[in-house]
Design a protein around this motif. Structure first.
Motif, short mmCIF file in Angstrom:
data_model
loop_
_atom_site.label_atom_id
_atom_site.label_comp_id
_atom_site.label_asym_id
_atom_site.label_seq_id
_atom_site.Cartn_x
_atom_site.Cartn_y
_atom_site.Cartn_z
N ASP A 12 0.83 -1.21 0.00
CA ASP A 12 0.00 0.00 0.00
C ASP A 12 0.86 1.26 0.00
N LEU A 13 1.97 1.24 0.72
CA LEU A 13 2.89 2.38 0.68
C LEU A 13 3.44 2.58 -0.73
N THR A 14 3.81 1.48 -1.38
CA THR A 14 4.29 1.56 -2.77
C THR A 14 3.21 2.12 -3.68
N SER A 18 3.35 5.47 -6.04
CA SER A 18 3.29 5.36 -7.50
C SER A 18 2.10 6.12 -8.07
N LYS A 19 0.98 6.14 -7.35
CA LYS A 19 -0.23 6.79 -7.86
C LYS A 19 -0.39 8.24 -7.40
N LEU A 45 -0.59 13.99 -2.72
CA LEU A 45 -0.61 15.41 -3.07
C LEU A 45 -1.72 16.08 -2.27
N PRO A 46 -1.42 17.18 -1.57
CA PRO A 46 -2.44 17.83 -0.74
C PRO A 46 -3.08 19.03 -1.44
N ILE A 47 -4.35 19.24 -1.15
CA ILE A 47 -5.00 20.51 -1.48
C ILE A 47 -5.82 20.92 -0.27
N ALA A 210 -6.36 5.45 1.66
CA ALA A 210 -7.73 5.27 1.17
C ALA A 210 -7.90 5.80 -0.24
N GLY A 211 -7.04 6.71 -0.65
CA GLY A 211 -7.09 7.24 -2.01
C GLY A 211 -6.64 6.26 -3.06
N VAL A 212 -5.96 5.17 -2.63
CA VAL A 212 -5.47 4.18 -3.60
C VAL A 212 -5.92 2.77 -3.27
#
Length: 268
Positions: A12-14, A18-19, A45-47, A210-212
């Motif tokens: 999951d870290l990988t 990557s994504k 990436l943060p927003i 959770a985003g990936v």
């Protein structure tokens, strides 16, 4: 007990790196800088966007929405609901951090409202916050958990069952429940209690996962384990100095490897 392995957590870290998932934060003023940096160091990436006029548009670009009520105003709750409803329509997971739930009526009512009106994927809080949301008694001072009368496993499972979500309770030992299965994470370090925003940063790492990772139980376990290992490695370098630990925590997360995760993960 969890069937999630250190190898899966490392994967999951990988995947995060990557994504590079975009995490849309509607979060508190105290931790905006910290959580943005932690998102970057984890690999996402943060927003940071909370204006009602743009949150529904912004969240459609994201891979995960993080809602944190640390510096709450009614206007921000409305923005969270707008963003959250759009996230639900778009199939984007929502991670909720109910900071200080139980401390005031506004925080408690707002947390319940978010849980009722939105489909939340993961809730991450301390034992007192989660106990309050689950209908149990707890004492909270400011945003810190002072005491709670119920066992972590009980309140995590009850809240997960009620809202059909993943519940993560952080503390000396972290507990994650999906209402049926429970995972225990023993990674972490007492130095995390010496710097403000470390709980919020834990939520951010979960949101990156959770985003990936669409298995949100696994995402919560992976996020807490990865973060806990980074805290352990940072503490080794800083000799009990909170300011140095704060900086080292970013460095440790950025430099964390799959091999570190496989070697040091303490999940059961």
């Amino acid at each position: 007990m969890s069937s999630i392995t250190p190898t899966q957590i490392a994967a999951d870290l990988t995947l995060v790196r990557s994504k590079k998932p975009l995490v849309h934060h509607i979060t508190n003023f105290v931790v905006m800088n910290e959580t943005a940096n932690m998102t970057l160091c984890t690999g996402g990436l943060p927003i940071m966007s909370h204006a009602k006029e743009e949150v529904a548009e912004m969240v459609q670009m994201a891979n995960c929405l993080l809602l944190n009520i640390g510096t709450l105003t009614p206007e921000w709750i409305e923005a969270m609901l707008l963003a959250g409803k759009q996230a639900n329509r778009s199939g984007i997971p929502i991670v909720l951090d109910p900071v200080g739930a139980g401390a005031t009526k506004l925080r408690t009512d707002s947390s319940h409202r978010l849980m009722e009106e939105l489909t939340i994927a993961i809730v991450r809080g301390n034992l007192a916050e989660i106990s309050i949301l689950a209908g149990h008694k707890a004492e909270i001072r400011g945003v810190e958990s002072i005491s709670a009368k119920s066992e972590k496993e009980i309140v995590a499972t009850e809240l997960a069952e009620k809202y059909q979500c993943i519940v993560a309770i952080t503390g000396a030992q972290d507990v994650v429940s999906n209402g049926k299965n429970i995972a225990y994470i023993d990674n972490g370090h007492p130095m995390l209690t010496t710097v403000t925003g470390t709980g919020c940063m834990a939520t951010t790492v979960i949101a990156c996962c959770a985003g990936v990772q669409k298995d949100y139980f696994r995402a919560a376990v992976s996020g807490l384990c990865i973060y806990g290992i980074a805290a352990e490695l940072a503490a080794q370098q800083t000799d009990g100095k909170p300011g140095s630990f704060h900086t080292a925590l970013y460095d440790a997360m950025k430099q964390l490897t799959d091999q570190d995760v496989i070697k040091f993960a303490k999940v059961k």
